[in-house]
Write an enzyme that holds these catalytic residues in place. Structure first.
Site, PDB file in Angstrom:
ATOM      1  N   THR A 147      48.182  43.420  31.732  1.00  0.00           N
ATOM      2  CA  THR A 147      48.258  42.173  32.507  1.00  0.00           C
ATOM      3  C   THR A 147      49.701  41.743  32.448  1.00  0.00           C
ATOM      4  O   THR A 147      50.352  41.988  31.427  1.00  0.00           O
ATOM      5  CB  THR A 147      47.424  41.091  31.779  1.00  0.00           C
ATOM      6  OG1 THR A 147      46.048  41.416  31.909  1.00  0.00           O
ATOM      7  CG2 THR A 147      47.664  39.701  32.297  1.00  0.00           C
ATOM      8  N   SER A 192      47.531  47.834  36.943  1.00  0.00           N
ATOM      9  CA  SER A 192      46.788  46.817  36.190  1.00  0.00           C
ATOM     10  C   SER A 192      46.978  45.414  36.753  1.00  0.00           C
ATOM     11  O   SER A 192      46.440  44.459  36.206  1.00  0.00           O
ATOM     12  CB  SER A 192      47.205  46.851  34.722  1.00  0.00           C
ATOM     13  OG  SER A 192      48.572  46.558  34.595  1.00  0.00           O
ATOM     14  N   THR A 196      46.323  39.665  36.794  1.00  0.00           N
ATOM     15  CA  THR A 196      45.804  40.975  36.390  1.00  0.00           C
ATOM     16  C   THR A 196      44.706  41.445  37.336  1.00  0.00           C
ATOM     17  O   THR A 196      44.076  40.616  38.022  1.00  0.00           O
ATOM     18  CB  THR A 196      45.205  40.878  34.966  1.00  0.00           C
ATOM     19  OG1 THR A 196      44.900  42.182  34.483  1.00  0.00           O
ATOM     20  CG2 THR A 196      43.939  40.038  34.934  1.00  0.00           C
ATOM     21  N   VAL A 225      35.002  38.473  34.616  1.00  0.00           N
ATOM     22  CA  VAL A 225      36.269  37.742  34.583  1.00  0.00           C
ATOM     23  C   VAL A 225      36.777  37.769  33.146  1.00  0.00           C
ATOM     24  O   VAL A 225      36.003  37.527  32.211  1.00  0.00           O
ATOM     25  CB  VAL A 225      36.068  36.284  35.067  1.00  0.00           C
ATOM     26  CG1 VAL A 225      37.307  35.448  34.815  1.00  0.00           C
ATOM     27  CG2 VAL A 225      35.700  36.275  36.552  1.00  0.00           C
ATOM     28  N   GLY A 226      38.050  38.062  32.965  1.00  0.00           N
ATOM     29  CA  GLY A 226      38.625  38.120  31.618  1.00  0.00           C
ATOM     30  C   GLY A 226      39.289  36.813  31.231  1.00  0.00           C
ATOM     31  O   GLY A 226      39.003  35.744  31.786  1.00  0.00           O
ATOM     32  N   ASP A 227      40.204  36.932  30.292  1.00  0.00           N
ATOM     33  CA  ASP A 227      40.918  35.743  29.787  1.00  0.00           C
ATOM     34  C   ASP A 227      42.013  35.267  30.755  1.00  0.00           C
ATOM     35  O   ASP A 227      42.380  34.085  30.757  1.00  0.00           O
ATOM     36  CB  ASP A 227      41.582  36.066  28.440  1.00  0.00           C
ATOM     37  CG  ASP A 227      42.531  37.271  28.545  1.00  0.00           C
ATOM     38  OD1 ASP A 227      42.229  38.218  29.306  1.00  0.00           O
ATOM     39  OD2 ASP A 227      43.583  37.263  27.886  1.00  0.00           O
ATOM     40  N   THR A 237      47.468  39.338  26.544  1.00  0.00           N
ATOM     41  CA  THR A 237      47.053  40.542  27.262  1.00  0.00           C
ATOM     42  C   THR A 237      46.105  41.303  26.346  1.00  0.00           C
ATOM     43  O   THR A 237      46.091  41.082  25.143  1.00  0.00           O
ATOM     44  CB  THR A 237      48.277  41.405  27.645  1.00  0.00           C
ATOM     45  OG1 THR A 237      47.830  42.560  28.351  1.00  0.00           O
ATOM     46  CG2 THR A 237      49.080  41.828  26.428  1.00  0.00           C
ATOM     47  N   GLY A 238      45.319  42.174  26.934  1.00  0.00           N
ATOM     48  CA  GLY A 238      44.377  42.931  26.131  1.00  0.00           C
ATOM     49  C   GLY A 238      42.953  42.560  26.487  1.00  0.00           C
ATOM     50  O   GLY A 238      42.697  42.017  27.565  1.00  0.00           O
TER      51      GLY A 238
END
Ligand code: ASP
Length: 338
Positions: A198, A88, A216, A227-229, A249-250
Site C-alpha cells: 500500500t 498493489s 491500495t 475492505v482493509g485498514d 501497510t500490511g
C-alpha cells in the site's frame, strides 16, 4: 557538520524557541503531554515502501514551493496509483478473487477533516475521490457503487483497471488456489512476490501543518467486498496536527483490530518517538493475535511535529522512503521477529 546533525541541531534550536514562546504566552501544558514544537520552514514527506521514493518526489515538488501538505500527499500518492507496474495500488493493482480490481483510499488534513472510499472500482485515482468526499460532502466515507457514482458525477472517467499482466497472474492463481483467497502471508505468489502493499504517505509543510494519504488495491485475491485498514481513518491513517501523523501497510485485519495508526499517534502524544510508537503498536498486534502475527506482515510509519520520523514492522522486509531538505532515501525498518 553532517546534514543530519545540522537538521538535529536546527530541530533542537526550534524546539527551545517554541517552548520559550509557550512559556512567555503562559500556555498551560497538561502533565502527561508536552506539545511538541513544530519545525517550521522544514518540510518533509515520508511514505511506505521503496515505491514511495517517486511518490515523495511528486509530493516534494508541492512542499518545496511552499504548498500545503494536503496537496503534497494527494499529488504524491497519485504517482503509484497511475503506475500500471505497481500491482498493489490503483491502475494495474491485483484484483480480488473474482477478477475485479477494488480500491481503498483515505486522506486527512491538519484540521482533522477526512474523506475515504472503499471497494471502489474503475477509477484510477481513488485518493482524489476520497478528497472530494472530504471537501464536497458532509460525509467521511463512500463505498462500492455509491463511491463510483459519486466519482462519475464529479467528472472522473470510468476505466478498466485490470492490466493484462495482473489478469494473467490472476488466471494462473485461479488454477492452483481453487478460488480460495490467499492467506495473508508475504511471498505466496509465484516468484516469491508479496501479495499486498500500500502507499501510506504523511507530510509536514513549511507552516508545520500535517496531512496524510493512504491508497491500495488491498490484499490480492481477497473476497469480493473485503475492505482493509487503508481507507479506515484511525487504522490505515491518522493525523493529529498537534502531535503527528501515522500510516500503515500490511495485513489490514491486524491493523484494524488495534486501530493502529491512531494508536501510534496517541503513543507519540504520550511522548514516545515515532519509531518507538510504531514499535509499541507492532507489539500490541503480537500481544493481541500472536498466531496471526507470526504469519503476517504489518509496518507502521510515523512523523511528529518536530519532523522526526520512524517506522517499525512485524517482519523483516518493510522499508520506507523519506524526502526533506537533506534526505532523499529509502530506509530499512527495524522489525519484531528477528
Ligand atoms: N493494508 C492493505 C490491506 O490490508 C494491504 C497492504 O498494505 O499490504 O488492504
Amino acid at each position: 557538520m553532517t546534514d543530519r546533525r545540522k537538521f538535529v541541531k536546527l530541530s533542537l534550536l526550534s524546539s527551545a524557541a517554541v517552548l520559550a514562546g509557550n512559556k512567555l504566552m503562559g500556555k498551560a501544558t497538561p502533565a502527561s503531554y508536552v506539545v511538541p514544537p513544530t519545525v517550521k520552514d522544514n518540510p518533509i514527506v515520508i511514505s511506505t515502501w521503496p515505491f514511495g521514493k517517486p511518490a515523495n518526489a511528486a509530493a516534494w515538488e508541492v512542499l518545496r514551493k511552499g504548498g500545503r501538505a494536503l496537496d503534497a500527499v494527494e499529488a504524491g500518492v497519485r504517482v503509484p496509483e497511475a503506475d500500471p507496474h505497481n500491482q498493489s495500488v490503483g491502475y494495474g493493482g491485483r484484483p480480488d478473487r473474482d477478477g475485479r480490481v477494488t480500491l481503498d483510499a483515505c486522506i486527512m488534513d491538519e484540521n482533522s477533516k477526512c474523506g475515504s472510499v472503499a471497494c471502489l472500482e474503475h477509477i484510477v485515482h481513488p485518493i482524489s475521490v476520497a478528497r472530494m468526499v472530504m471537501e464536497k460532502t458532509p460525509h467521511v466515507m463512500l463505498v462500492g457503487d455509491g463511491a463510483l457514482q459519486f466519482a462519475l458525477a464529479n467528472g472522473l472517467k470510468k476505466e478498466n483497471l485490470l492490466t493484462p499482466k495482473s489478469e494473467a497472474e490472476w488466471r494462473a492463481w485461479l488454477k492452483d488456489h481453487k478460488y480460495k483467497p490467499v492467506i495473508n502471508i508475504e511471498n505466496q505468489l509465484p516468484g516469491g512476490e508479496s501479495n499486498h502493499d500500500t502507499i501510506g504517505m504523511v507530510a509536514m509543510d513549511k507552516n508545520g501543518n500535517l496531512s496524510g494519504a493512504c491508497t491500495t488495491s488491498g490484499l490480492s485475491y481477497k473476497l469480493h467486498g473485503r475492505v482493509g485498514d487503508s481507507p479506515i481513518i484511525g487504522a490505515g491513517l491518522y493525523v493529529d496536527n498537534e502531535v503527528g501523523a501515522a500510516t500503515s501497510t500490511g495485513v489490514g485485519e491486524e491493523v484494524i483490530r488495534i486501530v493502529g495508526s491512531h494508536l501510534v499517534v496517541e503513543l507519540m502524544r504520550q511522548g514516545h518517538s515515532p519509531e518507538d510508537a510504531c514499535k509499541q503498536a507492532v507489539e500490541r498486534i503480537v500481544a493481541k493475535s500472536p498466531a496471526a502475527a507470526r504469519e503476517a506482515q504489518v509496518g507502521f510509519l510515523a512523523l511528529n511535529k518536530k519532523g522526526d520520523f520512524g517506522g517499525y514492522a512485524l517482519q523483516k522486509g518493510f522499508s520506507y522512503a523519506v524526502r526533506n531538505g537533506n534526505l532523499n532515501t529509502v530506509i530499512e525498518s527495524k522489525y519484531h521477529y528477528v
